[in-house]
Enzyme design. Sequence first.
Site, PDB file in Angstrom:
ATOM      1  N   VAL A  87      42.342  60.587  69.771  1.00 27.13           N
ATOM      2  CA  VAL A  87      42.137  59.763  68.593  1.00 27.13           C
ATOM      3  C   VAL A  87      41.720  60.616  67.402  1.00 27.13           C
ATOM      4  CG1 VAL A  87      40.752  57.909  67.619  1.00 27.13           C
ATOM      5  CG2 VAL A  87      41.624  57.711  69.941  1.00 27.13           C
ATOM      6  N   TYR A  89      62.504  70.207  82.541  1.00 23.69           N
ATOM      7  CA  TYR A  89      62.631  69.483  81.277  1.00 23.69           C
ATOM      8  C   TYR A  89      64.014  68.845  81.152  1.00 23.69           C
ATOM      9  CZ  TYR A  89      62.481  68.609  76.244  1.00 23.69           C
ATOM     10  OH  TYR A  89      62.521  68.019  75.005  1.00 23.69           O
TER      11      TYR A  89
END
Length: 255
Positions: free
Chosen positions: A61, A179
Amino acid sequence: MIHRRLTLASPVDHAIAQPEANEPAGGRVAVVSGGNRGLGLQIVRRLAERGMRVVMGSRSVEHGRVAVELLGDLAERVAVRQLDITDQQSVDRLAAWVRGQLGRCDVLVNNAAVLLDDDGDAASADLSVVRTTMETNLLGTWRLTQAIVPLMRAHRYGRVVNVSTQLGNLMMRPGPAAYGISKAAVNLLTRILAAELAADGILVNACSPEPLRVVDRDETGVARVAGSAETPVWLATLPDGGPTGGFFRQGAPVD
């Protein structure tokens, strides 16, 4: 945006007005995972410029707060919420907050991902790295989509954009194994979801945000990648009847 799992922080938000349920395009609500830097922050900015209320999902945050300050006057259109797509409780909290505070979600951009094996190959891959990559890139994307789709179905409108890569195209030259395989799976998930959700007015597409490049690495050596927001934003703002189930690069379909 490509990053590594961080410790959960307490949720926080910047106040934004709750839209009416029948508000036009300018009142659309978008959720962008990994929205606090790089490509994700570009997408947040561009959607806010189009009048959307944007929920910036950020594992930290504090990092999200810093990112919002970079948006200038657009900051009032952006809410920062803690989001770790590998954590079901975090995803559920975000979806519940969007439902309770904004009443809808029209656009979901699944941007958060990790790249842990930028020079790895399949024959010698560390399967623990593969597992972590799949948990974030595939299952995290799937988890967040499952949480948000009911909000789209309620209004019979939705745009889901899965940020992928050319490395996930089976016809491309192989790259980092974990990936690439995770993104190939995301591309297949995109097609399946598109078929399932078409009758609900929800368009689901994947894109490769080229030109994709590694811009730096964090303290653990994980690569951070940046690319152009043009195609993701175009897919997030498609008109009704637009393409669905596709894989796009620079605004054009990739075979």
